[in-house]
Design a protein around this motif. Structure first.
Motif, short mmCIF file in Angstrom:
data_model
loop_
_atom_site.label_atom_id
_atom_site.label_comp_id
_atom_site.label_asym_id
_atom_site.label_seq_id
_atom_site.Cartn_x
_atom_site.Cartn_y
_atom_site.Cartn_z
N LYS A 1 -22.37 -48.74 -18.65
CA LYS A 1 -21.41 -48.26 -17.64
C LYS A 1 -20.93 -46.86 -17.95
O LYS A 1 -20.54 -46.11 -17.08
N GLN A 2 -20.96 -46.50 -19.27
CA GLN A 2 -20.45 -45.20 -19.65
C GLN A 2 -21.50 -44.09 -19.50
O GLN A 2 -21.22 -42.94 -19.74
N GLU A 3 -22.76 -44.48 -19.15
CA GLU A 3 -23.79 -43.47 -18.97
C GLU A 3 -23.39 -42.54 -17.82
O GLU A 3 -22.87 -42.96 -16.80
N VAL A 4 -23.69 -41.24 -18.03
CA VAL A 4 -23.31 -40.24 -17.05
C VAL A 4 -24.21 -40.34 -15.83
O VAL A 4 -25.44 -40.37 -15.95
N ILE A 5 -23.62 -40.41 -14.66
CA ILE A 5 -24.38 -40.48 -13.41
C ILE A 5 -24.73 -39.06 -12.99
O ILE A 5 -23.87 -38.18 -12.91
N ALA A 6 -26.01 -38.80 -12.73
CA ALA A 6 -26.49 -37.47 -12.37
C ALA A 6 -25.93 -37.05 -11.00
O ALA A 6 -25.64 -37.89 -10.15
N ILE A 7 -25.80 -35.74 -10.81
CA ILE A 7 -25.35 -35.21 -9.53
C ILE A 7 -26.52 -35.26 -8.54
O ILE A 7 -27.61 -34.77 -8.83
N SER A 8 -26.30 -35.83 -7.39
CA SER A 8 -27.36 -35.96 -6.39
C SER A 8 -27.72 -34.59 -5.81
O SER A 8 -26.92 -33.65 -5.82
N LEU A 9 -28.94 -34.50 -5.30
CA LEU A 9 -29.41 -33.24 -4.70
C LEU A 9 -28.56 -32.86 -3.49
O LEU A 9 -28.24 -31.67 -3.30
N SER A 10 -28.17 -33.83 -2.69
CA SER A 10 -27.36 -33.53 -1.50
C SER A 10 -26.01 -32.95 -1.88
O SER A 10 -25.52 -32.01 -1.24
N ARG A 11 -25.41 -33.48 -2.96
CA ARG A 11 -24.12 -32.94 -3.40
C ARG A 11 -24.28 -31.51 -3.93
O ARG A 11 -23.43 -30.65 -3.68
N LYS A 12 -25.36 -31.26 -4.67
CA LYS A 12 -25.62 -29.90 -5.17
C LYS A 12 -25.77 -28.92 -4.01
O LYS A 12 -25.23 -27.81 -4.05
N LEU A 13 -26.51 -29.33 -2.98
CA LEU A 13 -26.73 -28.44 -1.84
C LEU A 13 -25.45 -28.19 -1.06
O LEU A 13 -25.16 -27.06 -0.65
N CYS A 14 -24.66 -29.24 -0.84
CA CYS A 14 -23.39 -29.07 -0.12
C CYS A 14 -22.43 -28.20 -0.91
O CYS A 14 -21.72 -27.35 -0.34
N TYR A 15 -22.41 -28.39 -2.24
CA TYR A 15 -21.59 -27.54 -3.10
C TYR A 15 -22.06 -26.09 -3.01
O TYR A 15 -21.23 -25.17 -2.92
N ALA A 16 -23.37 -25.89 -3.04
CA ALA A 16 -23.91 -24.53 -2.97
C ALA A 16 -23.59 -23.85 -1.64
O ALA A 16 -23.21 -22.68 -1.61
N ILE A 17 -23.72 -24.59 -0.54
CA ILE A 17 -23.42 -24.03 0.78
C ILE A 17 -21.95 -23.65 0.88
O ILE A 17 -21.59 -22.64 1.51
N GLY A 18 -21.08 -24.43 0.23
CA GLY A 18 -19.65 -24.11 0.24
C GLY A 18 -19.33 -22.79 -0.42
O GLY A 18 -18.26 -22.21 -0.17
N GLY A 19 -20.23 -22.28 -1.25
CA GLY A 19 -19.98 -21.00 -1.92
C GLY A 19 -20.42 -19.79 -1.13
O GLY A 19 -20.25 -18.65 -1.58
N MET A 20 -20.97 -19.97 0.06
CA MET A 20 -21.51 -18.85 0.83
C MET A 20 -20.46 -17.86 1.35
O MET A 20 -20.72 -16.66 1.36
N PRO A 21 -19.27 -18.29 1.79
CA PRO A 21 -18.34 -17.32 2.40
C PRO A 21 -17.94 -16.16 1.49
O PRO A 21 -17.90 -15.01 1.94
N TYR A 22 -17.67 -16.44 0.21
CA TYR A 22 -17.18 -15.37 -0.67
C TYR A 22 -18.21 -14.26 -0.86
O TYR A 22 -17.92 -13.08 -0.61
N PRO A 23 -19.44 -14.54 -1.32
CA PRO A 23 -20.40 -13.44 -1.50
C PRO A 23 -20.82 -12.79 -0.19
O PRO A 23 -21.08 -11.58 -0.16
N MET A 24 -20.87 -13.57 0.88
CA MET A 24 -21.29 -13.02 2.18
C MET A 24 -20.29 -11.97 2.66
O MET A 24 -20.67 -10.87 3.08
N THR A 25 -19.00 -12.29 2.58
CA THR A 25 -17.98 -11.34 3.03
C THR A 25 -17.76 -10.23 2.02
O THR A 25 -17.57 -9.07 2.39
N LEU A 26 -17.82 -10.56 0.73
CA LEU A 26 -17.59 -9.56 -0.31
C LEU A 26 -18.63 -8.45 -0.26
O LEU A 26 -18.30 -7.25 -0.29
#
Length: 521
Positions: free
Chosen positions: A22-47
């Motif tokens: 139960k204590q084993e670390v659960i890997a981050i899913s690909l969908s969560r990585k992609l959604c997290y990455a898309i959330g970072g778009m506004p700052y570099p795009m506007t900057l």
């Protein structure tokens, strides 16, 4: 009887094995990585849209005096930098809600962030005085920077609360940087291609006027036709800037929605996502006294100032020195495509060679490229090749420091296990120096052009302006890059130490869980 069952549960070996699973670390899913990455778009795009196009927008479109432009760019970024530590502390002191502790800041700041970004590119009436025009752009710039700080500081801290192992976290950072480079490319494509058409028309009108003067055909009629043509082009250019801002603002809003529905905050080792218990200055003192953090932040600061100084003067350099004013938007796209495609390459290199070695290789590529760019004129293939080298180097600067920062935070946790929930303050100070460096580079550049005698809207400039642009574009960034490399040399966390930190962190996290369970029992 209940007490005996609890004791047997703690001692029985089969039960212990199940607990380990139960204590084993659960890997981050690909969908969560992609959604997290898309959330970072506004700052570099506007900057980067602002970094590439705002100096030339203020100088040649709004036709503001260089002194006022330098004040807006420098004081605006200084204000932006000051808000980051304040927002970081406010986020640390805030409590958890149904959707988390960090994500509410991102969601609630987005609508006003979009509105203020659009207003930064809106040109009021021509009849406004210089003071009124300055006030308009300065106020909207400060408002946008404030709302973007409320978005970007918690978003940066979110990397520590995605779940998974340190390798998963590095992978998520790689996805984020790849998406951020794509966002920079997208923002430049939208802004550059829409606006570039009208800048090319203006360059053509200037070229026609210069040819008439050279051939001795200059007359009042030629000047009148030039003035009328330039006035029409100017109005169309202002409209183009506003349209591109509306498109970027829509992408900003959509990115926030993807992050909201695609990412859920997870607890990190030795972090509870609770309210910060210590005072602001106490927390800042502990962070500043952490040596790896100081080396990383100032290495990042000098390297960022170098790139932003070259970036901020790129459009002016291409227009007035390199003879590529009609093609600078294409050069920007070439540079950014190279940067976007290079992110997976640098991710593979850092896995193989380590982060410290990779940052040295990446930043070193920029030095010969800047030398070539500053010495070659009217040669598109050579200048484009140099742009590819710079783009590859930019990708390493975007990826590596953000991948190294979680290691520094983990090192701090291992050395100070009793100090938790300081992640937003770590990230806010990191962003502070990045933004302050941007404001410093833009302020120094426009102030130098002011003293060199830059004339807004002019087709020709004196030799002092040309020399100033050449110095700001290559020699100064190269010197700053070398200072950054020296600071990265003294960065103490290599691969061996990083692995030791992760081992110690997991050990402390396990001990902390056992203590909490025993206290509960």
């Amino acid at each position: 009887m209940i007490l005996e069952l609890k004791i047997l549960t703690r001692l029985h070996p089969l039960t212990k094995k199940k607990k380990t699973k139960k204590q084993e670390v659960i890997a981050i899913s690909l969908s969560r990585k992609l959604c997290y990455a898309i959330g970072g778009m506004p700052y570099p795009m506007t900057l980067n849209a602002r970094a590439f196009f705002m100096p030339i927008f203020f100088l040649d479109v709004v036709q503001m005096k260089p002194f006022y432009v330098s004040v807006i760019l420098f004081l605006g970024r200084a204000w932006d930098a000051i808000t980051d530590p304040i927002v970081g502390y406010a986020v640390s002191k805030s409590g958890r809600t149904r959707i988390g502790k960090l994500i509410p800041w991102i969601v609630y700041s987005t609508p006003m962030g979009v509105v203020s970004y659009i207003m930064v590119w809106y040109t009021p009436q021509d009849s406004m005085s210089a003071a009124s025009s300055f006030s308009w752009y300065f106020i909207w710039s400060c408002l946008f920077d404030t709302f973007m700080s409320c978005y970007h500081v918690p978003y940066s801290s979110l990397n520590m609360f995605l779940g998974g192992s340190d390798k998963d976290r590095d992978s998520a950072t790689g996805y984020r940087m790849g998406m951020e480079m794509f966002a920079i490319l997208l923002g430049a494509a939208i802004q550059g291609q829409v606006v570039g058409v009208y800048h090319a028309k203006r360059m053509h009108a200037c070229s026609h006027l210069n040819d008439s003067a050279t051939l001795g055909n200059y007359s009042l009629e030629v000047e009148l036709n030039f003035t009328t043509s330039l006035s029409d082009t100017l109005q169309n250019t202002r409209r183009a800037y506003l349209i591109s801002a509306l498109v970027v603002g829509a992408l900003y809003f959509l990115s926030c929605l993807v992050l909201l529905f695609g990412v859920k905050e997870q607890l990190a080792p030795l972090s509870n996502l609770d309210r910060l218990q210590m005072g602001y200055f106490t927390g800042m003192k502990m962070i500043i006294n952490h040596t790896p953090y100081v080396c990383l932040v100032f290495g990042f600061f000098f390297s960022t100032v170098a790139f932003l100084m070259a970036q901020g003067n790129f459009a002016l350099f291409c227009t007035h020195v390199a003879g590529m004013g009609a093609h600078f938007q294409h050069l920007v796209l070439i540079l950014l495509v190279a940067a976007t495609l290079s992110v997976p390459f640098w991710q593979a290199v850092l896995v193989r060679l380590g982060k410290k070695t990779t940052i040295f290789i990446g930043l070193s590529l920029c030095v010969p490229a800047l030398i070539i760019l500053s010495t070659v004129k009217d040669n598109f293939p050579v200048i484009a090749f140099s742009g590819i080298l710079i783009g590859t180097s930019v990708a390493s600067l975007c990826l590596l420091p953000w991948s190294m920062l979680p290691d520094v935070v983990d090192d701090f946790k291992v050395k100070n296990p009793s100090c938790s929930d300081l992640e937003p303050m770590f990230y806010s100070c990191y962003v502070f120096f990045n933004k302050f460096g941007g404001g410093l580079s833009n302020g120094i550049s426009t102030l130098a052009l002011h003293f060199a005698g830059y004339q807004p809207g002019a087709c020709r400039h004196n030799s002092s302006v040309i020399i100033t642009l050449q110095v700001l574009f290559a020699p100064v960034p190269i010197i700053l890059l070398l200072i950054g490399l020296v600071l990265f040399y003294f960065y103490p966390i290599n691969e061996q130490r990083r692995q030791h930190i992760q081992t110690q962190l997991q050990k402390l996290a396990s001990e902390n869980k056992e203590i909490k369970k025993e206290a509960y029992l």
